[in-house]
Structure formats: C-alpha cells, structure tokens
Write a protein that holds these residues in place. Sequence first.
Motif, PDB file in Angstrom:
ATOM      1  N   PRO A 123      52.330  15.647   5.971  1.00  0.00           N
ATOM      2  CA  PRO A 123      53.195  16.391   5.040  1.00  0.00           C
ATOM      3  C   PRO A 123      52.518  16.754   3.721  1.00  0.00           C
ATOM      4  CG  PRO A 123      53.881  14.084   5.197  1.00  0.00           C
ATOM      5  CD  PRO A 123      52.889  14.325   6.289  1.00  0.00           C
ATOM      6  N   VAL A 124      51.543  15.948   3.282  1.00  0.00           N
ATOM      7  CA  VAL A 124      50.836  16.274   2.035  1.00  0.00           C
ATOM      8  C   VAL A 124      49.974  17.514   2.203  1.00  0.00           C
ATOM      9  CG1 VAL A 124      49.045  15.495   0.434  1.00  0.00           C
ATOM     10  CG2 VAL A 124      50.867  13.930   1.115  1.00  0.00           C
ATOM     11  N   LEU A 125      49.206  17.591   3.305  1.00  0.00           N
ATOM     12  CA  LEU A 125      48.284  18.709   3.517  1.00  0.00           C
ATOM     13  C   LEU A 125      48.963  19.932   4.104  1.00  0.00           C
ATOM     14  CD1 LEU A 125      45.116  16.875   4.908  1.00  0.00           C
ATOM     15  CD2 LEU A 125      45.706  17.408   2.544  1.00  0.00           C
ATOM     16  N   ASP A 126      50.063  19.732   4.800  1.00  0.00           N
ATOM     17  CA  ASP A 126      50.747  20.831   5.482  1.00  0.00           C
ATOM     18  C   ASP A 126      51.801  21.484   4.589  1.00  0.00           C
ATOM     19  OD1 ASP A 126      50.837  22.368   7.802  1.00  0.00           O
ATOM     20  OD2 ASP A 126      52.627  21.349   8.524  1.00  0.00           O
ATOM     21  N   LEU A 127      51.734  21.205   3.297  1.00  0.00           N
ATOM     22  CA  LEU A 127      52.769  21.635   2.364  1.00  0.00           C
ATOM     23  C   LEU A 127      52.885  23.154   2.306  1.00  0.00           C
ATOM     24  CD1 LEU A 127      54.799  20.535   0.261  1.00  0.00           C
ATOM     25  CD2 LEU A 127      52.995  20.802  -1.457  1.00  0.00           C
ATOM     26  N   ASP A 128      51.808  23.850   1.970  1.00  0.00           N
ATOM     27  CA  ASP A 128      51.837  25.309   1.835  1.00  0.00           C
ATOM     28  C   ASP A 128      50.756  25.999   2.666  1.00  0.00           C
ATOM     29  OD1 ASP A 128      53.981  25.476  -0.071  1.00  0.00           O
ATOM     30  OD2 ASP A 128      52.598  24.696  -1.579  1.00  0.00           O
ATOM     31  N   TYR A 129      49.618  25.332   2.829  1.00  0.00           N
ATOM     32  CA  TYR A 129      48.465  25.999   3.405  1.00  0.00           C
ATOM     33  C   TYR A 129      48.414  25.940   4.929  1.00  0.00           C
ATOM     34  CZ  TYR A 129      46.769  26.107  -1.391  1.00  0.00           C
ATOM     35  OH  TYR A 129      46.636  26.334  -2.721  1.00  0.00           O
ATOM     36  N   HIS A 130      49.109  25.001   5.524  1.00  0.00           N
ATOM     37  CA  HIS A 130      49.158  24.845   6.984  1.00  0.00           C
ATOM     38  C   HIS A 130      47.755  24.834   7.589  1.00  0.00           C
ATOM     39  CE1 HIS A 130      53.433  25.386   6.554  1.00  0.00           C
ATOM     40  NE2 HIS A 130      53.257  26.568   6.001  1.00  0.00           N
ATOM     41  N   PRO A 131      46.944  23.844   7.252  1.00  0.00           N
ATOM     42  CA  PRO A 131      45.570  23.780   7.764  1.00  0.00           C
ATOM     43  C   PRO A 131      45.573  23.425   9.246  1.00  0.00           C
ATOM     44  CG  PRO A 131      46.103  21.751   6.636  1.00  0.00           C
ATOM     45  CD  PRO A 131      47.277  22.663   6.432  1.00  0.00           C
ATOM     46  N   PRO A 132      44.450  23.645   9.935  1.00  0.00           N
ATOM     47  CA  PRO A 132      44.330  23.221  11.333  1.00  0.00           C
ATOM     48  C   PRO A 132      44.283  21.703  11.414  1.00  0.00           C
ATOM     49  CG  PRO A 132      42.231  24.068  10.540  1.00  0.00           C
ATOM     50  CD  PRO A 132      43.222  24.324   9.459  1.00  0.00           C
ATOM     51  N   LEU A 133      45.383  21.089  11.780  1.00  0.00           N
ATOM     52  CA  LEU A 133      45.513  19.640  11.689  1.00  0.00           C
ATOM     53  C   LEU A 133      44.512  18.903  12.569  1.00  0.00           C
ATOM     54  CD1 LEU A 133      49.423  19.307  11.613  1.00  0.00           C
ATOM     55  CD2 LEU A 133      47.825  19.324   9.688  1.00  0.00           C
ATOM     56  N   GLY A 134      44.206  19.476  13.727  1.00  0.00           N
ATOM     57  CA  GLY A 134      43.234  18.831  14.603  1.00  0.00           C
ATOM     58  C   GLY A 134      41.856  18.766  13.985  1.00  0.00           C
ATOM     59  N   VAL A 135      41.449  19.845  13.297  1.00  0.00           N
ATOM     60  CA  VAL A 135      40.143  19.858  12.625  1.00  0.00           C
ATOM     61  C   VAL A 135      40.144  18.889  11.450  1.00  0.00           C
ATOM     62  CG1 VAL A 135      38.478  21.296  11.393  1.00  0.00           C
ATOM     63  CG2 VAL A 135      39.711  22.234  13.348  1.00  0.00           C
ATOM     64  N   VAL A 136      41.258  18.846  10.703  1.00  0.00           N
ATOM     65  CA  VAL A 136      41.376  17.883   9.608  1.00  0.00           C
ATOM     66  C   VAL A 136      41.237  16.463  10.142  1.00  0.00           C
ATOM     67  CG1 VAL A 136      42.939  16.940   7.863  1.00  0.00           C
ATOM     68  CG2 VAL A 136      42.795  19.407   8.185  1.00  0.00           C
ATOM     69  N   PHE A 137      41.903  16.187  11.253  1.00  0.00           N
ATOM     70  CA  PHE A 137      41.827  14.870  11.883  1.00  0.00           C
ATOM     71  C   PHE A 137      40.390  14.544  12.276  1.00  0.00           C
ATOM     72  CE2 PHE A 137      42.094  12.092  15.625  1.00  0.00           C
ATOM     73  CZ  PHE A 137      42.922  11.083  15.156  1.00  0.00           C
ATOM     74  N   SER A 138      39.666  15.529  12.811  1.00  0.00           N
ATOM     75  CA  SER A 138      38.270  15.311  13.180  1.00  0.00           C
ATOM     76  C   SER A 138      37.425  14.985  11.952  1.00  0.00           C
ATOM     77  CB  SER A 138      37.706  16.553  13.886  1.00  0.00           C
ATOM     78  OG  SER A 138      38.340  16.754  15.143  1.00  0.00           O
ATOM     79  N   ASN A 139      37.712  15.658  10.833  1.00  0.00           N
ATOM     80  CA  ASN A 139      37.026  15.327   9.582  1.00  0.00           C
ATOM     81  C   ASN A 139      37.239  13.868   9.208  1.00  0.00           C
ATOM     82  OD1 ASN A 139      35.876  17.720   7.735  1.00  0.00           O
ATOM     83  ND2 ASN A 139      37.426  18.527   9.100  1.00  0.00           N
ATOM     84  N   PHE A 140      38.479  13.408   9.347  1.00  0.00           N
ATOM     85  CA  PHE A 140      38.786  12.009   9.014  1.00  0.00           C
ATOM     86  C   PHE A 140      37.976  11.059   9.890  1.00  0.00           C
ATOM     87  CE2 PHE A 140      43.355  13.287   7.604  1.00  0.00           C
ATOM     88  CZ  PHE A 140      42.851  13.741   6.405  1.00  0.00           C
ATOM     89  N   MET A 141      37.899  11.360  11.171  1.00  0.00           N
ATOM     90  CA  MET A 141      37.177  10.489  12.087  1.00  0.00           C
ATOM     91  C   MET A 141      35.674  10.479  11.780  1.00  0.00           C
ATOM     92  SD  MET A 141      39.528   9.144  13.857  1.00  0.00           S
ATOM     93  CE  MET A 141      40.575   9.326  12.414  1.00  0.00           C
ATOM     94  N   ILE A 142      35.122  11.632  11.406  1.00  0.00           N
ATOM     95  CA  ILE A 142      33.710  11.690  11.040  1.00  0.00           C
ATOM     96  C   ILE A 142      33.450  10.863   9.793  1.00  0.00           C
ATOM     97  CG2 ILE A 142      31.889  13.222  10.191  1.00  0.00           C
ATOM     98  CD1 ILE A 142      32.975  15.368  12.054  1.00  0.00           C
ATOM     99  N   CYS A 143      34.393  10.909   8.841  1.00  0.00           N
ATOM    100  CA  CYS A 143      34.233  10.112   7.617  1.00  0.00           C
ATOM    101  C   CYS A 143      34.231   8.617   7.930  1.00  0.00           C
ATOM    102  CB  CYS A 143      35.359  10.446   6.632  1.00  0.00           C
ATOM    103  SG  CYS A 143      35.110  12.003   5.754  1.00  0.00           S
ATOM    104  N   ILE A 144      35.056   8.192   8.876  1.00  0.00           N
ATOM    105  CA  ILE A 144      35.034   6.786   9.287  1.00  0.00           C
ATOM    106  C   ILE A 144      33.671   6.436   9.882  1.00  0.00           C
ATOM    107  CG2 ILE A 144      35.990   5.121  10.941  1.00  0.00           C
ATOM    108  CD1 ILE A 144      38.715   6.401  10.546  1.00  0.00           C
TER     109      ILE A 144
END
Length: 445
Positions: A273-294
Amino acid sequence: MIALVYLTFLGLSATAFSLNIFIKKSKKEEQVGNNPNFVQFQHAYFLPYFLALAADWLQGPYLYKLYSHYGFLESQIAILYVCGFAASVIFGTSTTVLADRFGRKKLCITFTVVYSISCLTKLSRSYGVLIVGRILGGMSTSLLFTAFESWYVHQHIESHDFPTEWLPVTFSKATFWNGILAVIAGLVSNLLAGFLKLGPVSPFILAIPLLAASGLIVSQKWQENYGNKKMQLKKSCIEGLRHIVNSRRMLLIGAMQSLFESVMYIFVFIWTPVLDLDYHPPLGVVFSNFMICIMIGSFMYNIMTFNSVKPLHILNGAIIIALISTVICIGSTKSNSEQPKVSFLAFLMLEIACGLYFPSMGYLRNEILPEAHKVSIMNWFRVPLNMLACIGLMILHDEGWRKGTRHIFIMCSILLIFALACGFKFSSLYKDDNDEGKKQLENSV
C-alpha cells in the motif's frame, strides 16, 4: 517510479552477481562434499524442495494487491494477514512433534496439498473463504520450513551416513538458490499479473502445479523417516521455556529476534500500500529488488566475517540500518505529502539489513541455544514475534482510532530501538563472559 524500479533492479543485479563471483572464488578451496552419491542425494532433495519454495515465492508480490483488487479495506486486509501469522505460530509449535510421530515425508506431502487448497481459495471473493485460505497458508508455511529440512537431516546422517560437516554445504546451496528463486518468482509473477494482464490471482494459480509436482516427486522418490515418536509437546515446551528463563543471553537473543522480525512481518504487509499509492509500480519487479537486496546483505555478511568482523557486531549494525530505514519512512509517509520513491529506497535499505541479520542471528543461535532444545526454544521466540506483528496491525489499522501508516513506522522504530538496546546489552554480557574466561584460564596457569 517504474523507471526507477527497473534501473535499481539492473544495478542491484549486477552488484549481486559480482559479489557472488567474489565469494565463490574466495571459498573455492574450502568446498567439500563432492562425493557423487552425496551430490545425487542433494539433487533428490533440491528438486521437490525448490519447487515448493518457488510456489511460495510466487505468492509474495501480489497477496495484498489481490485482496485490494477484491475491494477489501486495509483494516480487513490486516485481519487476513493476522490470521496467517496466528496460524503459523499456533501450528508451528507442533510441526516438529507431528513430523517425528507421523513421518516427515507424509508432512511434506501434506504441505503440498494444504498449500494448494490455500491457493485455490484465492479464486473466491468471499471474505470467510479468504480467511480460511490465510489460515491454511500459515499452517503450510510452518510445514515448509520444518518438515523438508528435518527429512533431509535425518536421511543425511542416519540413512546415508554422510559426515555432519557436509550439512552446511547443502544448506548453503539451498540458501543461495532460494534467493535466486525468489528473484525469478517476482519477475514471473509480474509477467503474469502485469505484462500479460492475467490479474493478481494468476501467480497463485501457477503455484498449484508446482506444488503438485513437488508432492508427486516426494511421494515417489523419498523414503519415510521418523523421529522420537514418544516426544510430548507439553514436556518439550516446558523444557524450552525453562532454558530461556534461566539464561539472560537466551532472553536477549529471543528479544532481539522477536523485535526485529516483528518489524519484518509488518513490512510484508505494509510495503504494497505504501508503494502502490499513486504510481502503481510493477510489484513483481519491486519484490525481486527486495530479494536481491537480501542476497547483497548476505554476501556482505560473508565478506565481513571473512575479514574477521564478529557476527554480533554485524547483527547490531543490521538493526541500526533497519532503524534508519523506518525513521526515513516516518518522514516519507506523512499525510498529504507521501514520497513513495523515498520509501522505496528506505525499503531497499531494510532488506539489506535483513540479509545481514539472518546469517548473523543464525550464527549466534547456534552458539548459544542447546541443540537438544533448540526447536522448542525457537517456538517460544516466535510467540512474541507474531503477537507484536498482530497487535501492531490490528491496533494501528482499527477503524475506531486508526492513526495511519506513518504511525506503523513510528512503532517499528520503537521496536528496533529496543532491539538495539538488547543488542548492546548482549554485547556487554558476551564481553564479560569472555573476560571471565580469560581470567579463569590465567588463574589455572
């Protein structure tokens, strides 16, 4: 926002790849367990286990989005998440006993069936059905992270008589490929739900054949094994609690785990809900970014320990990074002046902190917790962890006196401050114990 996400993804991918090459080269001479029978046994374990992990990761990016797509309010979605957390902690206390008594292979197959049913419930718009699905999902998660590993350890030691020193070889490979699978799963889910426009339910449907394949392989290729069939849940829990109460170091380790990981659980709910507020980013790609950071955080841990940095110091550093991240989010989620781009960067910091946290906490647990009672002690640690996450989501998203997302990050910051205080206290105890040991050694000489 989309351009930022893709650029960050490419940059982090390159960094993760280069770090992985560095670690592999530095550890090349330390590799063990290249026995052909051992490798064959590993592959027999990895195939169904990785299929199960892939099915689990596919569901991560679009769970909140699915509930939102069905028209549920944020407070209703919070209850759904709480049901999953509660089911995980309640059922998690008994999974080890059930696996020992009824067979670990059977529980692995049970996992694939129950999780498949949980995925099927996502097709329903009924709130009651979705609650049942979340409860089944929480139960399945407990099975995934206990039954498979328990089966492998027993077969490794008892059936194949491989050296126990080879166990970390398998778990290290599993951890690495688990990260790769998580990244790929995020991209695949984004392809289905975003690019192909099949809707947020599509990743859950794709997970079902993966689970079915995993269950089929387990049923046909794996042998059954059992643990102590006479183990009593009540006795095991009491013994675990007794060890925690009698050890200040265990209490502090448990407090740090509960405080840090409760923030992580809340993050699992709040990031969409924080990131999907107005910009509606590609959630799957965002999730992949998170996993790469881990993964990057995990590689940083390997580099630092290779250069003699103590895991305890890394753990405290991880808590500090996470605290900075949540403090940034307090400012970036102010009402009427939200800054999703800033929140996204702060979230990346938080995931790097998680990558540093997990191996350092795992090392300290192995150092301090007695092996015979480790499972029951860990189950006790999970109780306050899930309670904190559930209370935070329920209270701060209650329609009667809801304070908003910003107040969730304020609460997370407070939890991390307490975790850091526990970390400093643990450091002083650890130092005092080492000094006392040196004195005793000197006196004996």
